[in-house]
Enzyme design. Structure first.
Site, short mmCIF file in Angstrom:
data_model
loop_
_atom_site.label_atom_id
_atom_site.label_comp_id
_atom_site.label_asym_id
_atom_site.label_seq_id
_atom_site.Cartn_x
_atom_site.Cartn_y
_atom_site.Cartn_z
N ASN A 127 -1.50 13.18 -4.42
CA ASN A 127 -2.42 13.73 -5.43
C ASN A 127 -2.81 15.16 -5.10
O ASN A 127 -2.86 16.03 -5.97
CB ASN A 127 -3.69 12.87 -5.51
CG ASN A 127 -3.49 11.63 -6.36
OD1 ASN A 127 -2.70 11.63 -7.30
ND2 ASN A 127 -4.20 10.56 -6.04
N ASP A 133 -0.28 9.58 -10.76
CA ASP A 133 -0.25 8.51 -11.77
C ASP A 133 1.18 8.02 -12.01
O ASP A 133 1.42 6.82 -12.19
CB ASP A 133 -0.85 8.99 -13.09
CG ASP A 133 -2.36 9.18 -13.01
OD1 ASP A 133 -2.96 8.72 -12.01
OD2 ASP A 133 -2.93 9.77 -13.94
N GLU A 164 -4.29 2.49 -4.78
CA GLU A 164 -2.86 2.48 -4.49
C GLU A 164 -2.44 1.18 -3.80
O GLU A 164 -1.40 1.13 -3.15
CB GLU A 164 -2.49 3.68 -3.61
CG GLU A 164 -3.06 3.66 -2.22
CD GLU A 164 -4.45 4.29 -2.10
OE1 GLU A 164 -4.81 4.64 -0.98
OE2 GLU A 164 -5.15 4.44 -3.12
N ASP A 205 0.85 -1.18 0.00
CA ASP A 205 0.00 0.00 0.00
C ASP A 205 0.89 1.24 0.00
O ASP A 205 1.78 1.38 0.85
CB ASP A 205 -0.90 0.01 1.24
CG ASP A 205 -1.97 1.07 1.16
OD1 ASP A 205 -3.09 0.75 0.73
OD2 ASP A 205 -1.68 2.23 1.51
#
Length: 416
Positions: free
Chosen positions: A268, A277, A303, A260
Protein backbone atom coordinates in the site's frame (compact mmCIF):
# COMPACT_ATOMS: atom_id res chain seq x y z
CA UNK A 1 -75.00 -10.70 -11.58
CA UNK A 2 -73.17 -12.41 -8.66
CA UNK A 3 -70.94 -14.51 -10.94
CA UNK A 4 -70.21 -11.48 -13.12
CA UNK A 5 -69.11 -9.53 -10.04
CA UNK A 6 -66.87 -12.37 -8.90
CA UNK A 7 -65.34 -12.62 -12.35
CA UNK A 8 -64.65 -8.87 -12.28
CA UNK A 9 -63.06 -9.29 -8.85
CA UNK A 10 -60.89 -12.13 -10.19
CA UNK A 11 -59.74 -9.91 -13.05
CA UNK A 12 -58.93 -7.08 -10.61
CA UNK A 13 -57.01 -9.53 -8.42
CA UNK A 14 -55.09 -10.66 -11.46
CA UNK A 15 -54.10 -7.08 -12.25
CA UNK A 16 -52.93 -6.43 -8.68
CA UNK A 17 -50.92 -9.67 -8.57
CA UNK A 18 -49.52 -8.92 -12.03
CA UNK A 19 -48.15 -5.56 -10.82
CA UNK A 20 -46.64 -7.23 -7.73
CA UNK A 21 -44.73 -9.86 -9.70
CA UNK A 22 -43.56 -7.26 -12.21
CA UNK A 23 -42.19 -5.22 -9.30
CA UNK A 24 -40.42 -8.30 -7.90
CA UNK A 25 -38.88 -9.08 -11.27
CA UNK A 26 -37.68 -5.52 -11.86
CA UNK A 27 -36.32 -5.14 -8.32
CA UNK A 28 -34.10 -8.20 -8.62
CA UNK A 29 -33.08 -9.22 -12.13
CA UNK A 30 -32.24 -12.69 -10.80
CA UNK A 31 -35.94 -13.26 -10.13
CA UNK A 32 -36.80 -14.56 -13.60
CA UNK A 33 -39.58 -16.80 -12.17
CA UNK A 34 -41.40 -13.66 -11.03
CA UNK A 35 -41.40 -12.34 -14.59
CA UNK A 36 -42.95 -15.60 -15.81
CA UNK A 37 -45.59 -15.27 -13.10
CA UNK A 38 -46.17 -11.70 -14.29
CA UNK A 39 -46.76 -13.17 -17.77
CA UNK A 40 -49.18 -15.68 -16.23
CA UNK A 41 -51.19 -12.81 -14.75
CA UNK A 42 -51.31 -11.01 -18.11
CA UNK A 43 -52.67 -14.13 -19.84
CA UNK A 44 -55.09 -14.83 -16.97
CA UNK A 45 -56.45 -11.28 -17.03
CA UNK A 46 -56.88 -11.49 -20.82
CA UNK A 47 -58.86 -14.73 -20.41
CA UNK A 48 -61.07 -13.14 -17.75
CA UNK A 49 -61.75 -10.02 -19.80
CA UNK A 50 -62.79 -12.08 -22.84
CA UNK A 51 -65.07 -14.21 -20.67
CA UNK A 52 -66.58 -11.11 -19.06
CA UNK A 53 -67.50 -9.78 -22.52
CA UNK A 54 -69.10 -13.07 -23.69
CA UNK A 55 -72.75 -12.10 -23.06
CA UNK A 56 -72.45 -9.38 -25.71
CA UNK A 57 -70.63 -11.52 -28.31
CA UNK A 58 -72.81 -13.06 -31.03
CA UNK A 59 -70.38 -15.62 -32.48
CA UNK A 60 -68.42 -17.26 -29.68
CA UNK A 61 -66.37 -20.11 -31.21
CA UNK A 62 -63.19 -18.03 -31.57
CA UNK A 63 -63.83 -16.23 -28.28
CA UNK A 64 -64.23 -19.54 -26.41
CA UNK A 65 -60.99 -20.85 -27.92
CA UNK A 66 -59.26 -17.60 -26.93
CA UNK A 67 -60.52 -17.93 -23.33
CA UNK A 68 -59.26 -21.51 -23.09
CA UNK A 69 -55.91 -20.77 -24.76
CA UNK A 70 -55.18 -17.66 -22.69
CA UNK A 71 -55.86 -19.46 -19.43
CA UNK A 72 -53.82 -22.48 -20.56
CA UNK A 73 -50.92 -20.10 -21.30
CA UNK A 74 -51.45 -18.54 -17.87
CA UNK A 75 -51.01 -21.93 -16.19
CA UNK A 76 -48.06 -22.77 -18.44
CA UNK A 77 -46.28 -19.57 -17.37
CA UNK A 78 -46.84 -20.46 -13.71
CA UNK A 79 -45.31 -23.89 -14.30
CA UNK A 80 -42.35 -22.51 -16.26
CA UNK A 81 -41.61 -20.09 -13.41
CA UNK A 82 -41.68 -22.96 -10.93
CA UNK A 83 -39.30 -25.03 -13.07
CA UNK A 84 -36.89 -22.09 -13.26
CA UNK A 85 -37.06 -21.60 -9.49
CA UNK A 86 -36.69 -25.23 -8.44
CA UNK A 87 -35.03 -27.10 -11.32
CA UNK A 88 -33.13 -24.20 -12.96
CA UNK A 89 -34.36 -24.85 -16.47
CA UNK A 90 -37.36 -24.26 -18.74
CA UNK A 91 -39.42 -27.42 -19.39
CA UNK A 92 -39.62 -26.87 -23.16
CA UNK A 93 -40.61 -30.43 -24.10
CA UNK A 94 -43.14 -31.26 -21.34
CA UNK A 95 -44.85 -27.88 -21.37
CA UNK A 96 -45.08 -27.85 -25.18
CA UNK A 97 -46.57 -31.36 -25.24
CA UNK A 98 -49.12 -30.60 -22.54
CA UNK A 99 -50.13 -27.29 -24.13
CA UNK A 100 -50.53 -28.76 -27.62
CA UNK A 101 -52.50 -31.76 -26.31
CA UNK A 102 -54.72 -29.43 -24.25
CA UNK A 103 -55.56 -27.14 -27.19
CA UNK A 104 -56.14 -30.03 -29.60
CA UNK A 105 -58.33 -31.76 -27.02
CA UNK A 106 -60.36 -28.61 -26.55
CA UNK A 107 -60.90 -28.27 -30.30
CA UNK A 108 -62.08 -31.90 -30.47
CA UNK A 109 -64.60 -31.53 -27.63
CA UNK A 110 -65.71 -27.96 -28.33
CA UNK A 111 -68.81 -29.07 -30.24
CA UNK A 112 -69.98 -31.53 -27.57
CA UNK A 113 -72.99 -30.40 -25.49
CA UNK A 114 -71.91 -28.02 -22.75
CA UNK A 115 -73.66 -30.25 -20.21
CA UNK A 116 -71.49 -33.25 -21.20
CA UNK A 117 -69.47 -34.61 -18.26
CA UNK A 118 -66.81 -35.90 -20.69
CA UNK A 119 -66.44 -32.44 -22.18
CA UNK A 120 -66.14 -30.88 -18.72
CA UNK A 121 -63.50 -33.40 -17.55
CA UNK A 122 -61.36 -32.94 -20.65
CA UNK A 123 -61.72 -29.15 -20.46
CA UNK A 124 -60.84 -28.88 -16.77
CA UNK A 125 -58.45 -31.83 -16.83
CA UNK A 126 -56.30 -30.01 -19.39
CA UNK A 127 -55.93 -27.10 -17.00
CA UNK A 128 -55.09 -29.49 -14.17
CA UNK A 129 -52.41 -31.28 -16.25
CA UNK A 130 -50.66 -28.00 -17.10
CA UNK A 131 -50.68 -26.92 -13.45
CA UNK A 132 -49.34 -30.31 -12.32
CA UNK A 133 -46.24 -29.78 -14.49
CA UNK A 134 -45.32 -26.98 -12.08
CA UNK A 135 -46.28 -29.00 -9.01
CA UNK A 136 -43.86 -31.70 -10.17
CA UNK A 137 -41.00 -29.16 -10.29
CA UNK A 138 -41.67 -28.06 -6.71
CA UNK A 139 -41.85 -31.68 -5.53
CA UNK A 140 -38.52 -32.51 -7.19
CA UNK A 141 -36.63 -29.39 -6.17
CA UNK A 142 -38.01 -28.18 -2.84
CA UNK A 143 -35.77 -28.20 0.23
CA UNK A 144 -38.46 -29.48 2.60
CA UNK A 145 -38.66 -26.14 4.40
CA UNK A 146 -42.01 -25.05 5.83
CA UNK A 147 -42.35 -22.45 3.08
CA UNK A 148 -41.71 -24.95 0.28
CA UNK A 149 -44.04 -27.55 1.80
CA UNK A 150 -46.76 -24.92 2.09
CA UNK A 151 -46.23 -23.79 -1.52
CA UNK A 152 -46.36 -27.41 -2.70
CA UNK A 153 -49.64 -28.01 -0.84
CA UNK A 154 -51.24 -24.82 -2.17
CA UNK A 155 -50.19 -25.56 -5.75
CA UNK A 156 -51.50 -29.10 -5.50
CA UNK A 157 -54.88 -27.79 -4.29
CA UNK A 158 -54.81 -25.25 -7.13
CA UNK A 159 -54.17 -27.99 -9.72
CA UNK A 160 -56.76 -30.39 -8.31
CA UNK A 161 -59.48 -27.76 -7.95
CA UNK A 162 -60.07 -28.00 -11.70
CA UNK A 163 -60.96 -31.70 -11.39
CA UNK A 164 -63.57 -30.86 -8.76
CA UNK A 165 -65.50 -28.60 -11.12
CA UNK A 166 -67.14 -31.18 -13.46
CA UNK A 167 -69.06 -33.00 -10.68
CA UNK A 168 -69.98 -29.64 -9.14
CA UNK A 169 -71.31 -28.55 -12.54
CA UNK A 170 -73.54 -31.62 -12.72
CA UNK A 171 -74.79 -31.13 -9.16
CA UNK A 172 -75.67 -27.47 -9.81
CA UNK A 173 -77.55 -28.07 -13.06
CA UNK A 174 -74.94 -27.30 -15.71
CA UNK A 175 -73.03 -24.32 -17.00
CA UNK A 176 -75.62 -22.89 -19.38
CA UNK A 177 -76.93 -24.00 -22.76
CA UNK A 178 -74.68 -21.54 -24.59
CA UNK A 179 -71.54 -19.68 -23.60
CA UNK A 180 -73.41 -16.42 -23.11
CA UNK A 181 -75.51 -18.04 -20.35
CA UNK A 182 -72.52 -19.18 -18.26
CA UNK A 183 -72.31 -16.14 -15.97
CA UNK A 184 -75.99 -16.41 -15.03
CA UNK A 185 -75.69 -19.99 -13.69
CA UNK A 186 -75.22 -21.16 -10.08
CA UNK A 187 -72.23 -23.16 -11.26
CA UNK A 188 -70.51 -19.98 -12.47
CA UNK A 189 -71.01 -18.46 -9.00
CA UNK A 190 -69.36 -21.45 -7.29
CA UNK A 191 -66.65 -21.85 -9.92
CA UNK A 192 -65.59 -18.20 -9.78
CA UNK A 193 -65.62 -18.30 -5.97
CA UNK A 194 -63.36 -21.35 -6.00
CA UNK A 195 -61.02 -19.67 -8.47
CA UNK A 196 -60.86 -16.50 -6.36
CA UNK A 197 -59.89 -18.50 -3.28
CA UNK A 198 -57.25 -20.72 -4.89
CA UNK A 199 -55.86 -17.79 -6.91
CA UNK A 200 -55.37 -15.70 -3.76
CA UNK A 201 -53.74 -18.63 -1.94
CA UNK A 202 -51.46 -19.43 -4.87
CA UNK A 203 -50.46 -15.81 -5.47
CA UNK A 204 -49.78 -15.36 -1.75
CA UNK A 205 -47.61 -18.50 -1.60
CA UNK A 206 -45.68 -17.56 -4.76
CA UNK A 207 -45.24 -14.02 -3.45
CA UNK A 208 -43.85 -15.30 -0.15
CA UNK A 209 -41.47 -17.59 -2.01
CA UNK A 210 -40.27 -14.70 -4.18
CA UNK A 211 -39.86 -12.35 -1.21
CA UNK A 212 -37.90 -15.02 0.66
CA UNK A 213 -35.63 -15.47 -2.36
CA UNK A 214 -35.07 -11.72 -2.66
CA UNK A 215 -34.29 -11.41 1.05
CA UNK A 216 -31.93 -14.37 0.73
CA UNK A 217 -30.15 -12.67 -2.16
CA UNK A 218 -29.83 -9.45 -0.16
CA UNK A 219 -28.46 -11.44 2.79
CA UNK A 220 -25.93 -13.21 0.57
CA UNK A 221 -24.79 -9.92 -0.91
CA UNK A 222 -24.28 -8.47 2.57
CA UNK A 223 -22.33 -11.60 3.55
CA UNK A 224 -19.83 -11.23 0.70
CA UNK A 225 -16.79 -8.99 0.98
CA UNK A 226 -17.01 -6.91 -2.19
CA UNK A 227 -13.27 -6.56 -2.65
CA UNK A 228 -12.17 -10.19 -2.32
CA UNK A 229 -15.40 -12.06 -3.05
CA UNK A 230 -14.90 -14.11 0.14
CA UNK A 231 -17.33 -14.24 3.06
CA UNK A 232 -17.22 -11.45 5.61
CA UNK A 233 -15.98 -12.34 9.09
CA UNK A 234 -19.46 -12.77 10.63
CA UNK A 235 -20.79 -14.73 7.66
CA UNK A 236 -17.68 -16.94 7.71
CA UNK A 237 -18.25 -17.90 11.33
CA UNK A 238 -21.91 -18.70 10.65
CA UNK A 239 -21.00 -20.94 7.72
CA UNK A 240 -18.21 -22.58 9.73
CA UNK A 241 -20.67 -23.49 12.47
CA UNK A 242 -22.96 -25.20 9.96
CA UNK A 243 -20.08 -26.97 8.23
CA UNK A 244 -18.53 -28.26 11.48
CA UNK A 245 -21.89 -29.57 12.64
CA UNK A 246 -22.26 -31.45 9.36
CA UNK A 247 -18.68 -32.81 9.48
CA UNK A 248 -19.07 -34.00 13.08
CA UNK A 249 -22.34 -35.69 12.23
CA UNK A 250 -20.74 -37.46 9.26
CA UNK A 251 -17.50 -38.09 11.21
CA UNK A 252 -15.37 -36.85 8.35
CA UNK A 253 -12.00 -35.07 8.71
CA UNK A 254 -11.68 -31.34 8.27
CA UNK A 255 -8.79 -28.90 8.12
CA UNK A 256 -8.22 -25.21 8.66
CA UNK A 257 -5.90 -22.87 6.74
CA UNK A 258 -4.96 -19.35 7.80
CA UNK A 259 -3.55 -17.10 5.08
CA UNK A 260 -1.78 -13.78 5.54
CA UNK A 261 -0.46 -11.60 2.71
CA UNK A 262 3.21 -10.77 3.30
CA UNK A 263 4.37 -7.16 3.79
CA UNK A 264 0.94 -5.91 2.71
CA UNK A 265 1.45 -2.50 4.34
CA UNK A 266 4.52 -1.92 2.20
CA UNK A 267 2.48 -2.73 -0.92
CA UNK A 268 0.00 0.00 0.00
CA UNK A 269 2.76 2.44 0.92
CA UNK A 270 4.80 1.78 -2.22
CA UNK A 271 2.18 1.37 -4.92
CA UNK A 272 -0.93 2.93 -3.37
CA UNK A 273 -4.17 1.52 -2.05
CA UNK A 274 -5.51 0.86 -5.54
CA UNK A 275 -2.78 -1.74 -6.10
CA UNK A 276 -3.30 -3.02 -2.56
CA UNK A 277 -6.97 -3.54 -3.35
CA UNK A 278 -6.02 -5.34 -6.54
CA UNK A 279 -3.77 -7.70 -4.55
CA UNK A 280 -6.65 -8.50 -2.19
CA UNK A 281 -8.98 -9.05 -5.16
CA UNK A 282 -6.45 -11.31 -6.89
CA UNK A 283 -5.95 -13.45 -3.81
CA UNK A 284 -9.72 -13.70 -3.29
CA UNK A 285 -10.19 -14.76 -6.91
CA UNK A 286 -7.42 -17.33 -6.49
CA UNK A 287 -9.10 -18.78 -3.41
CA UNK A 288 -12.38 -18.96 -5.30
CA UNK A 289 -10.75 -20.78 -8.22
CA UNK A 290 -9.28 -23.38 -5.83
CA UNK A 291 -12.39 -23.70 -3.65
CA UNK A 292 -14.28 -26.99 -3.78
CA UNK A 293 -18.04 -27.26 -3.19
CA UNK A 294 -18.51 -27.15 0.57
CA UNK A 295 -15.29 -25.28 1.34
CA UNK A 296 -15.79 -22.13 3.44
CA UNK A 297 -13.62 -19.12 2.57
CA UNK A 298 -13.65 -15.90 4.56
CA UNK A 299 -11.76 -12.63 4.78
CA UNK A 300 -11.28 -12.25 8.53
CA UNK A 301 -9.02 -9.19 8.51
CA UNK A 302 -7.50 -6.60 6.23
CA UNK A 303 -5.06 -9.01 4.56
CA UNK A 304 -6.01 -12.18 6.45
CA UNK A 305 -8.09 -15.04 5.08
CA UNK A 306 -9.30 -18.30 6.57
CA UNK A 307 -10.35 -21.47 4.76
CA UNK A 308 -12.23 -24.41 6.27
CA UNK A 309 -11.85 -27.61 4.24
CA UNK A 310 -14.44 -30.28 5.09
CA UNK A 311 -13.58 -33.90 4.19
CA UNK A 312 -9.91 -32.98 4.11
CA UNK A 313 -6.95 -34.16 6.24
CA UNK A 314 -3.79 -32.27 7.11
CA UNK A 315 -1.73 -33.58 4.20
CA UNK A 316 -4.32 -32.59 1.60
CA UNK A 317 -4.82 -29.19 3.24
CA UNK A 318 -1.08 -28.58 3.22
CA UNK A 319 -0.94 -29.42 -0.50
CA UNK A 320 -3.89 -27.07 -1.08
CA UNK A 321 -2.05 -24.26 0.74
CA UNK A 322 1.21 -24.93 -1.11
CA UNK A 323 -0.57 -24.70 -4.46
CA UNK A 324 -2.13 -21.40 -3.39
CA UNK A 325 1.26 -20.10 -2.27
CA UNK A 326 3.15 -21.03 -5.41
CA UNK A 327 0.43 -19.70 -7.72
CA UNK A 328 -0.06 -16.42 -5.86
CA UNK A 329 3.61 -15.44 -6.06
CA UNK A 330 3.41 -15.51 -9.87
CA UNK A 331 0.71 -12.84 -10.03
CA UNK A 332 1.50 -9.24 -10.92
CA UNK A 333 -0.63 -6.59 -9.25
CA UNK A 334 1.52 -3.62 -10.31
CA UNK A 335 0.71 -3.64 -14.01
CA UNK A 336 4.30 -4.42 -14.91
CA UNK A 337 5.68 -1.36 -13.09
CA UNK A 338 7.81 -3.38 -10.69
CA UNK A 339 9.34 -6.80 -10.07
CA UNK A 340 7.85 -6.75 -6.58
CA UNK A 341 6.52 -10.15 -5.61
CA UNK A 342 3.21 -10.48 -3.81
CA UNK A 343 3.46 -13.49 -1.54
CA UNK A 344 1.50 -15.06 1.31
CA UNK A 345 2.20 -17.22 4.35
CA UNK A 346 0.00 -20.11 5.47
CA UNK A 347 -0.75 -21.95 8.70
CA UNK A 348 -2.43 -25.35 8.41
CA UNK A 349 -3.97 -27.68 10.97
CA UNK A 350 -6.31 -30.65 11.00
CA UNK A 351 -9.22 -30.43 13.43
CA UNK A 352 -9.95 -33.13 15.94
CA UNK A 353 -13.46 -34.66 15.99
CA UNK A 354 -15.71 -32.40 18.05
CA UNK A 355 -12.96 -29.82 18.55
CA UNK A 356 -14.00 -26.21 19.06
CA UNK A 357 -13.21 -23.94 16.15
CA UNK A 358 -11.39 -21.49 18.43
CA UNK A 359 -8.89 -24.16 19.53
CA UNK A 360 -8.09 -25.16 15.95
CA UNK A 361 -7.89 -21.52 14.90
CA UNK A 362 -5.36 -20.82 17.66
CA UNK A 363 -3.26 -23.78 16.53
CA UNK A 364 -3.36 -22.67 12.87
CA UNK A 365 -2.43 -19.15 13.99
CA UNK A 366 0.69 -20.52 15.70
CA UNK A 367 1.57 -22.38 12.51
CA UNK A 368 1.13 -19.14 10.56
CA UNK A 369 3.46 -17.37 13.00
CA UNK A 370 6.02 -20.11 12.35
CA UNK A 371 5.67 -19.52 8.60
CA UNK A 372 6.33 -15.81 9.02
CA UNK A 373 9.25 -16.45 11.35
CA UNK A 374 10.72 -18.81 8.75
CA UNK A 375 10.97 -16.00 6.20
CA UNK A 376 7.37 -15.80 4.88
CA UNK A 377 6.07 -17.17 1.57
CA UNK A 378 5.87 -20.67 2.99
CA UNK A 379 3.47 -23.17 4.54
CA UNK A 380 3.67 -24.51 8.08
CA UNK A 381 1.34 -26.93 9.80
CA UNK A 382 0.50 -27.80 13.40
CA UNK A 383 -0.89 -31.13 14.42
CA UNK A 384 -3.38 -31.55 17.27
CA UNK A 385 -1.02 -33.90 19.14
CA UNK A 386 2.09 -31.71 19.06
CA UNK A 387 2.95 -28.28 20.45
CA UNK A 388 5.85 -26.18 21.59
CA UNK A 389 9.31 -27.40 20.61
CA UNK A 390 7.95 -30.59 19.05
CA UNK A 391 5.82 -28.47 16.74
CA UNK A 392 8.83 -26.37 15.76
CA UNK A 393 10.85 -29.51 15.09
CA UNK A 394 8.04 -31.00 13.03
CA UNK A 395 7.81 -27.82 10.98
CA UNK A 396 11.56 -27.90 10.36
CA UNK A 397 11.17 -31.41 8.94
CA UNK A 398 8.15 -30.39 6.85
CA UNK A 399 10.10 -27.45 5.42
CA UNK A 400 12.31 -29.97 3.64
CA UNK A 401 9.34 -32.13 2.65
CA UNK A 402 7.57 -29.23 0.88
CA UNK A 403 10.25 -26.78 -0.35
CA UNK A 404 9.44 -23.17 -1.08
CA UNK A 405 9.49 -22.24 -4.73
CA UNK A 406 10.73 -18.68 -5.27
CA UNK A 407 11.75 -18.85 -8.91
CA UNK A 408 8.39 -17.96 -10.47
CA UNK A 409 8.32 -14.84 -12.63
CA UNK A 410 5.99 -11.96 -11.84
CA UNK A 411 3.00 -11.61 -14.12
CA UNK A 412 2.22 -15.32 -14.54
CA UNK A 413 -1.34 -16.38 -15.11
CA UNK A 414 -3.53 -17.67 -12.30
CA UNK A 415 -3.38 -21.43 -12.45
CA UNK A 416 -3.98 -24.48 -10.31
Amino acid sequence: MGASLLLAINVALGVAIMVSFLAFGLFDRNQKPALWWFGACVAGVASGLIEYSMPSVEYTAIARLAIFTCFAICLACVSIGLWLRYLRRIPVVPITIVLVVAIVSYILISELPRSSLLRAFIYQGSYSAIALVGVFAVWKGMDRSALDRTLFSVLLIFALNFLMKPPIMVLLGGNGGVAQDYLSTDYAMVSQTMMAIVTILTAFALGLRTMADILGTIQKRSDIDRLSGALTRDAFHREVSRSLWQSDRERTPKALILCDLDHFKSVNDTFGHQVGDLVIAQFGALLESFRRPGDVVGRIGGEEFCVLLPRCDEGTARLFAEQLRSTFETLDATGGRSVHRCTASFGVTEMRPGEAFEAAFSRADKALYEAKSAGRNCVRSARPDIDGQDAAAQNAIEQHEVPKRRSFAVGGRMRR
